[in-house]
Design a protein around this motif. Structure first.
Motif, PDB file in Angstrom:
ATOM      1  N   TRP A 269       0.831  -1.208   0.000  1.00 23.61           N
ATOM      2  CA  TRP A 269       0.000   0.000   0.000  1.00 23.61           C
ATOM      3  C   TRP A 269       0.862   1.254   0.000  1.00 23.61           C
ATOM      4  N   TRP A 270       1.999   1.217   0.687  1.00 21.46           N
ATOM      5  CA  TRP A 270       2.867   2.395   0.705  1.00 21.46           C
ATOM      6  C   TRP A 270       3.489   2.616  -0.669  1.00 21.46           C
ATOM      7  N   VAL A 271       3.747   1.545  -1.410  1.00 21.46           N
ATOM      8  CA  VAL A 271       4.241   1.699  -2.778  1.00 21.46           C
ATOM      9  C   VAL A 271       3.129   2.247  -3.670  1.00 21.46           C
ATOM     10  N   CYS A 272       1.918   1.713  -3.499  1.00 17.19           N
ATOM     11  CA  CYS A 272       0.786   2.174  -4.306  1.00 17.19           C
ATOM     12  C   CYS A 272       0.490   3.649  -4.090  1.00 17.19           C
ATOM     13  N   ALA A 273       0.828   4.168  -2.922  1.00 19.11           N
ATOM     14  CA  ALA A 273       0.569   5.585  -2.653  1.00 19.11           C
ATOM     15  C   ALA A 273       1.235   6.479  -3.689  1.00 19.11           C
ATOM     16  N   PHE A 274       2.380   6.046  -4.203  1.00 20.81           N
ATOM     17  CA  PHE A 274       3.065   6.822  -5.235  1.00 20.81           C
ATOM     18  C   PHE A 274       2.408   6.648  -6.602  1.00 20.81           C
ATOM     19  N   GLY A 275       1.373   5.808  -6.680  1.00 24.76           N
ATOM     20  CA  GLY A 275       0.648   5.660  -7.931  1.00 24.76           C
ATOM     21  C   GLY A 275      -0.053   6.927  -8.374  1.00 24.76           C
ATOM     22  N   VAL A 276      -0.242   7.878  -7.459  1.00 26.43           N
ATOM     23  CA  VAL A 276      -0.836   9.161  -7.861  1.00 26.43           C
ATOM     24  C   VAL A 276       0.099   9.938  -8.773  1.00 26.43           C
ATOM     25  N   ALA A 277       1.382   9.524  -8.834  1.00 21.87           N
ATOM     26  CA  ALA A 277       2.285  10.131  -9.810  1.00 21.87           C
ATOM     27  C   ALA A 277       1.901   9.734 -11.230  1.00 21.87           C
ATOM     28  N   LEU A 278       1.055   8.729 -11.366  1.00 17.72           N
ATOM     29  CA  LEU A 278       0.431   8.395 -12.654  1.00 17.72           C
ATOM     30  C   LEU A 278      -0.929   9.057 -12.788  1.00 17.72           C
ATOM     31  N   THR A 279      -1.787   8.866 -11.810  1.00 13.67           N
ATOM     32  CA  THR A 279      -3.178   9.289 -11.947  1.00 13.67           C
ATOM     33  C   THR A 279      -3.345  10.806 -11.876  1.00 13.67           C
TER      34      THR A 279
END
Length: 352
Positions: A269-279
């Motif tokens: 989940w902490w890795v996924c948090a940086f997914g906003v760098a895509l979205t």
């Protein structure tokens, strides 16, 4: 293995192992609500596409923007265990007020809120991926959700300084994403040493990808800057667009690797948090008047392809480090792949 994963999970409020049991009437209500939500999003997307192509007037575009913000507010609140009725009604009332008053400052504020809401919701709607192909699927779903939100952001017709708007949306999206993940992981206890390294590395990547142009101007040699400018011009001339570095180098790899890791460890989940760098960049991409829809679509596609390659390499490295080397390590990695499924509620259920 399952027992060890359970012991590793920290106590406290965290992601539920599975959705709560529902009675038959409850499942029916949930299903009807999901169908209604999907119909609203699809109708909003159709209206926004028609407005983007110039087939309808601004009134339908405003209606699509309000409906999208309302539906995404409901979805994010429901996904994160909030009060979807209250937050969706609030989004509906505020959106209607912005349309009625038709003030540039209010429209710009609504655009920021819609973009941030889109960026965070697109990450939260993902589910764990046991294999790489599942991680690709989750990345595509996040892109689709962000694309609808991007059209809604444009429909507000914000009057803004472009760079300030982009930095504001990205910064607020990162803060909101990390606050949400903080609740999902019951605080920082779910980080672990690997999670700390990941968060630090991701933060450095955010700083580098956001400020790379300024860094090149300040510290890059003339030849290096000229070479990169030539590469960008060549890409625009022959490929139609140049991929955004933050999407290709951080956003897509983080979401791909993060959803894959979530099937095994809470740190995902902490890795996924940086997914906003895509979205987030997708959510505000159409606001730039200097970029056509085709250029935005091509740049996002190229960035996604590059990011998926990087994500695949990160996943392979993660599995190698976890499983070890040699025949025994390969057997352990194969067992881990076939049995890895850290339980998490489905896509349409609350995460806690």
């Amino acid at each position: 293995m399952a027992a060890s994963r359970r012991r590793a999970d920290p106590p406290g409020r965290r992601v539920a192992d599975k959705p709560p049991r529902e009675s038959a009437p409850g499942r029916a209500v949930h299903g009807l609500g999901l169908v209604a939500w999907l119909l609203i999003v699809l109708a909003s997307a159709a209206a926004l596409v028609a407005a983007l192509l110039g087939y309808v007037d601004d009134r339908l575009a405003d209606a699509g923007a309000v409906a999208t913000a309302t539906a995404y507010a409901w979805g994010l609140a429901a996904r994160t265990g909030g009060r979807p009725v209250i937050f969706s009604l609030l989004a509906l009332v505020l959106g209607g007020g912005v349309v009625a008053l038709d003030d540039n400052a209010l429209r710009s504020g609504a655009a920021v809120v819609t973009a941030v809401l889109t960026a965070v919701f697109a990450v939260m709607v993902t589910v764990p991926a046991v294999r790489f192909i599942g991680a690709v699927r989750e990345t595509v779903i996040a892109l689709l959700v962000a694309s609808v939100g991007s059209m809604a952001t444009l429909a507000w017709a914000p009057v803004v300084d472009l760079h300030r708007f982009e930095y504001t949306v990205l910064g607020l999206s990162l803060v909101a994403s990390f606050l949400t993940v903080y609740r999902l992981g019951a605080g920082f206890h779910g980080l672990g040493s690997r999670g700390v390294v990941t968060v630090v590395a991701g933060s450095v990547m955010v700083a580098l990808t956001v400020g790379y142009a300024e860094l090149l101007q300040r510290y890059g040699t003339h030849d290096l800057v000229a070479t990169l400018d030539d590469a960008v011009r060549w890409s625009h001339h022959h490929l139609g667009a140049f991929p955004r570095p933050i999407v290709a180098l951080l956003g897509v790899p983080a979401l791909t690797w993060g959803t894959h890791m979530r099937a095994r460890r809470r740190q995902g989940w902490w890795v996924c948090a940086f997914g906003v760098a895509l979205t987030a960049p997708v959510a505000y991409a159409l606001v730039d008047p200097g970029r056509t829809v085709k250029e935005v679509a091509l740049a996002t596609t190229y960035g996604a392809v590059i990011g998926l390659v990087i994500g695949f390499l990160l996943i392979r490295l993660d599995l190698r480090l976890t499983g070890g080397s040699g025949p025994r390590g390969r057997r352990q990695a194969e067992i881990e792949r076939t049995t890895a499924l850290r339980p998490e509620p489905g896509r349409t259920h609350a995460l806690w």
